[in-house]
Design a protein around this motif. Structure first.
Motif, mmCIF file in Angstrom:
data_model
loop_
_atom_site.group_PDB
_atom_site.id
_atom_site.type_symbol
_atom_site.label_atom_id
_atom_site.label_comp_id
_atom_site.label_asym_id
_atom_site.label_seq_id
_atom_site.Cartn_x
_atom_site.Cartn_y
_atom_site.Cartn_z
ATOM 1 N N SER A 182 56.925 -55.377 -33.094
ATOM 2 C CA SER A 182 55.818 -54.453 -32.841
ATOM 3 C C SER A 182 56.246 -53.290 -31.945
ATOM 4 O O SER A 182 55.502 -52.325 -31.777
ATOM 5 C CB SER A 182 54.651 -55.190 -32.198
ATOM 6 O OG SER A 182 55.032 -55.746 -30.953
ATOM 7 N N PHE A 242 45.303 -52.334 -31.885
ATOM 8 C CA PHE A 242 45.028 -52.437 -33.321
ATOM 9 C C PHE A 242 43.829 -51.551 -33.669
ATOM 10 O O PHE A 242 43.839 -50.841 -34.683
ATOM 11 C CB PHE A 242 44.755 -53.896 -33.690
ATOM 12 C CG PHE A 242 44.728 -54.168 -35.160
ATOM 13 C CD1 PHE A 242 45.892 -54.440 -35.857
ATOM 14 C CD2 PHE A 242 43.530 -54.146 -35.868
ATOM 15 C CE1 PHE A 242 45.878 -54.696 -37.229
ATOM 16 C CE2 PHE A 242 43.496 -54.392 -37.230
ATOM 17 C CZ PHE A 242 44.675 -54.672 -37.912
ATOM 18 N N TYR A 291 51.282 -54.613 -35.863
ATOM 19 C CA TYR A 291 50.328 -54.960 -34.814
ATOM 20 C C TYR A 291 49.471 -56.176 -35.170
ATOM 21 O O TYR A 291 48.942 -56.846 -34.289
ATOM 22 C CB TYR A 291 49.412 -53.770 -34.527
ATOM 23 C CG TYR A 291 50.070 -52.633 -33.776
ATOM 24 C CD1 TYR A 291 51.105 -52.854 -32.875
ATOM 25 C CD2 TYR A 291 49.639 -51.312 -33.960
ATOM 26 C CE1 TYR A 291 51.703 -51.810 -32.185
ATOM 27 C CE2 TYR A 291 50.222 -50.257 -33.265
ATOM 28 C CZ TYR A 291 51.256 -50.517 -32.385
ATOM 29 O OH TYR A 291 51.835 -49.488 -31.697
ATOM 30 N N GLY A 350 55.886 -50.066 -33.490
ATOM 31 C CA GLY A 350 54.530 -49.564 -33.740
ATOM 32 C C GLY A 350 54.256 -48.203 -33.141
ATOM 33 O O GLY A 350 53.812 -47.285 -33.855
#
Length: 360
Positions: free
Chosen positions: A32, A76, A65, A35
């Motif tokens: 992540s 998110f 996520y 991200g």
């Protein structure tokens, strides 16, 4: 040179893709940590006016996520909201609203109920509802923003004033004048205290309260407010800025209502000139200002000039919207009326028929 300095450019995308590749190489494909890089890619693509590519980057970020920190986390939700913006930019209102609702629900479940982050999503939802003509839901969403900002920032903060102004404008557009008035007046009061009396935000509030007064037939109250808003905008933006045209056109409407047709004509001629300089002759904004001028010329019994001016406006609108479009209903009706005054029977019948077609 940083990615932000690269701005919305292929070079910035290349740097971000290299950063994401390094993270995957070191931390694994599903890390992540990539991200935020993908979200930044989306920001750059949006700056390049490529919402489709921005959406692809955001969906990739959401996939990461979903595992970490999970689908109930504010990160998110923020990414969902950003994805909604890409749909809105492409004119896909329904999926955008669904994503915004999902994001807001997550934030409401994880944050304090008066957290401004919730209000930010509600504000975007309200703006999208306005664009699609859903006034009822726009009112509800803006009202939520007002409630949150009052609690989060206080009754007399600039942010609260903006929220109250937005809700007041929405009520005004729906002709809910009783609901609009206290909001718009309070927003004006806050802005004058926060920014001083000579500020563009104050001009916006003056304009809105003046329009409210005008709609209630209180022209003697509306006129000095429009005049003051015009003076502020001239000082801040210059005489040739589109912001000035709003005040000129609203002031012209008040002048017409009280029979000051020469003053209305002068204001509208200036507005047409500003739009011509700013966007050119062949633009809907110029056409609308030109049509408004034509209506004043008609009121002054300048029928030949009114016919010519309104015809010019109609021609531009037809090029942009197509013959028979609903946006042309009022110009067609005006041309039928002025044609009758000029004894142009064929034109009167032609435009009367086009009005019926456009008004269906």
């Amino acid at each position: 040179e940083s990615v932000m300095e690269q701005g919305g450019s292929p070079e910035a995308i290349e740097l971000l893709e290299r950063a994401a590749a390094l993270i995957r190489e070191n931390d694994g494909e599903d890390s992540s940590a990539a991200g935020p890089v993908l979200v930044n890619e989306a920001v750059v693509y949006s700056g390049m006016n490529d919402p489709e590519k921005a959406g692809e980057a955001l969906r990739a970020a959401l996939k990461l996520y979903e595992k970490d920190p999970g689908p109930e986390h504010p990160v998110f939700a923020d990414t969902l909201s950003r994805l909604a913006e890409t749909y809105a930019a492409r004119g896909a209102a329904s999926p955008a609203q669904t994503l915004y609702s999902q994001a807001r629900d997550i934030l409401k479940a994880t944050l304090n109920k008066n957290d401004p982050e919730i209000a930010k999503v509600s504000e975007k939802m309200a703006e999208l509802y306005l664009r699609t003509g859903d006034m009822e839901n726009a009112e509800k969403a803006f009202a939520e923003v007002v409630d949150i900002y009052r609690l989060a920032y206080g009754e007399d903060s600039a942010k609260t004033a903006q929220a109250e102004n937005d809700l007041g404008e929405t009520y005004l557009a729906s002709e809910k004048f009783k609901e609009a008035e206290p909001l718009l007046r309070h927003a004006l009061e806050i802005r004058e205290k926060e920014y001083g009396e000579d500020h563009p935000a104050v001009a916006q509030s003056l304009n809105n309260v003046a329009v409210l007064m005008e709609n209630q037939g209180k022209f003697s109250q509306a006129m000095p407010m429009h005049e003051r808003a015009l003076e502020i905008r001239r000082r801040h933006f210059g005489d040739k800025h589109p912001a000035v045209t709003q005040s000129l056109e609203n002031l012209a409407a008040v002048y017409q209502s009280v029979g000051k047709y020469q003053e209305a004509e002068d204001a509208l001629r200036e507005s047409v000139g500003i739009w011509q300089d700013y966007v050119g002759d062949d633009h809907p904004a110029t056409a609308q200002a030109t049509f408004n001028l034509g209506t004043v010329l008609f009121m002054r019994a300048k029928y030949r000039e009114a016919y010519k001016v309104i015809t010019n406006a109609k021609d531009v609108m037809e090029r942009h919207y197509g013959e028979g479009h609903p946006n042309l209903a009022v110009p067609y009706k005006a041309l039928a009326t002025v044609s009758k005054k000029l004894g142009k029977r064929a034109e009167e019948e032609k435009y009367a028929a086009l009005f019926e077609q456009a008004n269906k």
